[in-house]
Every structure is written in C-alpha cells, then in structure tokens.
Design a protein around this motif. Sequence first.
Motif, PDB file in Angstrom:
ATOM      1  N   SER A   1       0.860  -1.182   0.000  1.00 43.04           N
ATOM      2  CA  SER A   1       0.000   0.000   0.000  1.00 43.04           C
ATOM      3  C   SER A   1       0.898   1.235   0.000  1.00 43.04           C
ATOM      4  CB  SER A   1      -0.899   0.013   1.240  1.00 43.04           C
ATOM      5  OG  SER A   1      -1.512   1.270   1.373  1.00 43.04           O
ATOM      6  N   ALA A   2       0.754   2.059  -1.016  1.00 39.93           N
ATOM      7  CA  ALA A   2       1.567   3.281  -1.103  1.00 39.93           C
ATOM      8  C   ALA A   2       1.324   4.197   0.091  1.00 39.93           C
ATOM      9  CB  ALA A   2       1.273   4.012  -2.406  1.00 39.93           C
ATOM     10  N   ALA A   3       0.113   4.196   0.633  1.00 40.54           N
ATOM     11  CA  ALA A   3      -0.202   5.043   1.783  1.00 40.54           C
ATOM     12  C   ALA A   3       0.518   4.585   3.051  1.00 40.54           C
ATOM     13  CB  ALA A   3      -1.709   5.061   2.022  1.00 40.54           C
ATOM     14  N   GLU A   4       0.952   3.323   3.086  1.00 42.01           N
ATOM     15  CA  GLU A   4       1.662   2.787   4.250  1.00 42.01           C
ATOM     16  C   GLU A   4       3.170   2.670   4.029  1.00 42.01           C
ATOM     17  OE1 GLU A   4      -0.301  -0.905   5.137  1.00 42.01           O
ATOM     18  OE2 GLU A   4      -2.239   0.091   5.430  1.00 42.01           O
ATOM     19  N   ASP A   5       3.630   3.017   2.849  1.00 43.91           N
ATOM     20  CA  ASP A   5       5.041   2.914   2.483  1.00 43.91           C
ATOM     21  C   ASP A   5       5.735   4.258   2.743  1.00 43.91           C
ATOM     22  OD1 ASP A   5       7.527   2.683   1.257  1.00 43.91           O
ATOM     23  OD2 ASP A   5       6.718   2.236  -0.730  1.00 43.91           O
ATOM     24  N   GLU A   6       6.633   4.301   3.717  1.00 40.30           N
ATOM     25  CA  GLU A   6       7.325   5.546   4.070  1.00 40.30           C
ATOM     26  C   GLU A   6       8.123   6.139   2.917  1.00 40.30           C
ATOM     27  OE1 GLU A   6       9.716   4.628   7.465  1.00 40.30           O
ATOM     28  OE2 GLU A   6       7.993   4.544   8.812  1.00 40.30           O
ATOM     29  N   ARG A   7       8.486   5.323   1.941  1.00 45.61           N
ATOM     30  CA  ARG A   7       9.279   5.799   0.808  1.00 45.61           C
ATOM     31  C   ARG A   7       8.415   6.275  -0.358  1.00 45.61           C
ATOM     32  NH1 ARG A   7      13.348   0.680   0.595  1.00 45.61           N
ATOM     33  NH2 ARG A   7      15.088   2.044   0.098  1.00 45.61           N
ATOM     34  N   SER A   8       7.121   6.091  -0.254  1.00 47.21           N
ATOM     35  CA  SER A   8       6.182   6.428  -1.323  1.00 47.21           C
ATOM     36  C   SER A   8       5.835   7.918  -1.312  1.00 47.21           C
ATOM     37  CB  SER A   8       4.899   5.615  -1.144  1.00 47.21           C
ATOM     38  OG  SER A   8       3.842   6.163  -1.890  1.00 47.21           O
ATOM     39  N   PRO A   9       5.588   8.502  -2.492  1.00 51.79           N
ATOM     40  CA  PRO A   9       5.126   9.891  -2.531  1.00 51.79           C
ATOM     41  C   PRO A   9       3.717  10.053  -1.952  1.00 51.79           C
ATOM     42  CG  PRO A   9       5.262   8.978  -4.756  1.00 51.79           C
ATOM     43  CD  PRO A   9       5.814   7.949  -3.824  1.00 51.79           C
TER      44      PRO A   9
ATOM     45  N   GLU B   1      10.444  10.898  -9.673  1.00 54.20           N
ATOM     46  CA  GLU B   1      11.722  11.288  -9.078  1.00 54.20           C
ATOM     47  C   GLU B   1      11.816  10.873  -7.618  1.00 54.20           C
ATOM     48  OE1 GLU B   1      12.347  15.441  -9.945  1.00 54.20           O
ATOM     49  OE2 GLU B   1      12.872  14.996 -12.033  1.00 54.20           O
ATOM     50  N   VAL B   2      10.695  10.921  -6.900  1.00 58.60           N
ATOM     51  CA  VAL B   2      10.676  10.454  -5.510  1.00 58.60           C
ATOM     52  C   VAL B   2      11.017   8.963  -5.471  1.00 58.60           C
ATOM     53  CG1 VAL B   2       9.204  10.089  -3.484  1.00 58.60           C
ATOM     54  CG2 VAL B   2       9.014  12.219  -4.809  1.00 58.60           C
ATOM     55  N   MET B   3      10.433   8.209  -6.387  1.00 61.22           N
ATOM     56  CA  MET B   3      10.672   6.765  -6.420  1.00 61.22           C
ATOM     57  C   MET B   3      12.101   6.448  -6.897  1.00 61.22           C
ATOM     58  SD  MET B   3       6.961   5.449  -7.709  1.00 61.22           S
ATOM     59  CE  MET B   3       7.047   3.870  -6.854  1.00 61.22           C
ATOM     60  N   MET B   4      12.582   7.204  -7.884  1.00 63.57           N
ATOM     61  CA  MET B   4      13.945   6.972  -8.371  1.00 63.57           C
ATOM     62  C   MET B   4      14.967   7.291  -7.284  1.00 63.57           C
ATOM     63  SD  MET B   4      13.850   8.015 -12.419  1.00 63.57           S
ATOM     64  CE  MET B   4      13.014   9.579 -12.224  1.00 63.57           C
ATOM     65  N   ALA B   5      14.693   8.285  -6.463  1.00 70.21           N
ATOM     66  CA  ALA B   5      15.594   8.615  -5.349  1.00 70.21           C
ATOM     67  C   ALA B   5      15.681   7.469  -4.347  1.00 70.21           C
ATOM     68  CB  ALA B   5      15.120   9.887  -4.651  1.00 70.21           C
ATOM     69  N   GLU B   6      14.675   6.607  -4.337  1.00 75.11           N
ATOM     70  CA  GLU B   6      14.657   5.425  -3.463  1.00 75.11           C
ATOM     71  C   GLU B   6      15.177   4.176  -4.174  1.00 75.11           C
ATOM     72  OE1 GLU B   6      14.139   5.401  -0.307  1.00 75.11           O
ATOM     73  OE2 GLU B   6      13.503   7.485  -0.131  1.00 75.11           O
ATOM     74  N   GLY B   7      15.695   4.344  -5.397  1.00 72.70           N
ATOM     75  CA  GLY B   7      16.324   3.236  -6.113  1.00 72.70           C
ATOM     76  C   GLY B   7      15.494   2.579  -7.195  1.00 72.70           C
ATOM     77  N   ILE B   8      14.240   2.973  -7.354  1.00 71.68           N
ATOM     78  CA  ILE B   8      13.394   2.369  -8.399  1.00 71.68           C
ATOM     79  C   ILE B   8      13.914   2.808  -9.767  1.00 71.68           C
ATOM     80  CG2 ILE B   8      11.059   2.247  -9.377  1.00 71.68           C
ATOM     81  CD1 ILE B   8      11.210   0.902  -6.631  1.00 71.68           C
ATOM     82  N   ASN B   9      14.166   1.832 -10.661  1.00 70.34           N
ATOM     83  CA  ASN B   9      14.608   2.169 -12.014  1.00 70.34           C
ATOM     84  C   ASN B   9      13.888   1.370 -13.101  1.00 70.34           C
ATOM     85  OD1 ASN B   9      15.832  -0.328 -11.780  1.00 70.34           O
ATOM     86  ND2 ASN B   9      17.857   0.380 -12.395  1.00 70.34           N
ATOM     87  N   LYS B  10      12.861   0.616 -12.696  1.00 70.08           N
ATOM     88  CA  LYS B  10      12.038  -0.123 -13.662  1.00 70.08           C
ATOM     89  C   LYS B  10      10.585   0.215 -13.355  1.00 70.08           C
ATOM     90  CE  LYS B  10      15.418  -3.798 -13.881  1.00 70.08           C
ATOM     91  NZ  LYS B  10      16.215  -3.586 -12.677  1.00 70.08           N
TER      92      LYS B  10
END
Length: 188
Positions: free
Chosen positions: A15-23, A94-103
């Motif tokens: 759940s994106a709402a429960e993920d501290e790394r999510s925008p 960009e928020v997700m890429m800053a956390e390492g997401i690249n796919k």
Amino acid sequence: MHDLEPHFAWINQYSAAEDERSPFFNREYSEFYYDKTVYNYLIHPQWDHFGSNTLYIKILFADYQDKFAIIEMIGEWNDALYNDIMNLKREVLEVMMAEGINKFVLLGENVMNFHASDDSYYEEWFQDVEEGWIAMINFREHVVEEFQQYHIDYYLNFGGQLDELLWRKMGPRQLFTFIDDILSRRLK
C-alpha cells in the motif's frame, strides 16, 4: 467512470499510503466522497492526484530490492495543456527513483487519450533510469499511435506482448518477471 477502481488484489502485499518511501505515504482515502473528475465525470476516490487536472494514478506495488514499481493510470494524459509528464516525473517518479526504483510498469488501459507536447521529459526519465526501463502495458491503440507520432516510443517500451497482457491474473512479482524477461530480450 466512478466504478473504475484501482486494482486492489495486491493491497495485502503493498500500500503506497503505508510505504514511508512512497510519494503518497500517509494519504487518507474516502470510500464515499468523490472529489476527483475526468471530463466532468467523477472517478473513484482511491485514485491518487499528483498535480494533473485530467490524469490520476495508483502505485499498485513497489519493490525496492528488485527496483521496480507498478503504476495504474486513469484519465487523459495531456502534455500539451497540462504538462502531465512533468508533474508525474517531478511529483512521483523522481521520488521513487531517489529510493532506487529504475524499472517502471505503467498500466494504461484506462488512459482514454494522450496529447503530446515535446519529448524532453521522456528523454530525461529514460536517461534517469539508466540500467532500468519503462514499460507501457495495455495502452489503447490510438494512445500508442500518438506516442509514436511524437517519437516518445524512443524512450518507452510497448507493443507486442505488452499490448494485450492479462496482468490482473498475475501477482506483482510474476508480472515484473514476465515484463523484465521480454524487455531483456528486446534490449539485447
């Protein structure tokens, strides 16, 4: 359009709402108050607003170890009037890429139209993912044609098996593995 809900089969896994790394961390949703519209039609309140007037998303899954995210979309993708790609890139990607997401897997069967402007943000996004990729799944034919007409297909992957994928029958990791295998063969 108000009954088109984001895919909820994976909610017990992410759940994106429960993920501290999510925008969208700590975002609260109503099940009853419909406050978002596309073409003056109300849409389900579970969709996330990221700054666009006509396009909404839902991060269905993010895996920081395998560096991928699956994002469902609804509405009209309008770069010509609202620069939706800029908003999407700055506020979410960009928020997700800053956390390492690249796919990135973008699910687009509910994207009704696309209006292009230029390709600079697509090129920038493509360069930012470096060792990764961007896959467009089940976008409508006229939307894909518009992407191609403006050469945005230089930066995004779609077509072939990605155009009619029965992704709802898969789990998120199974979907990622399937797409990663396809794109690994294409990119070699």
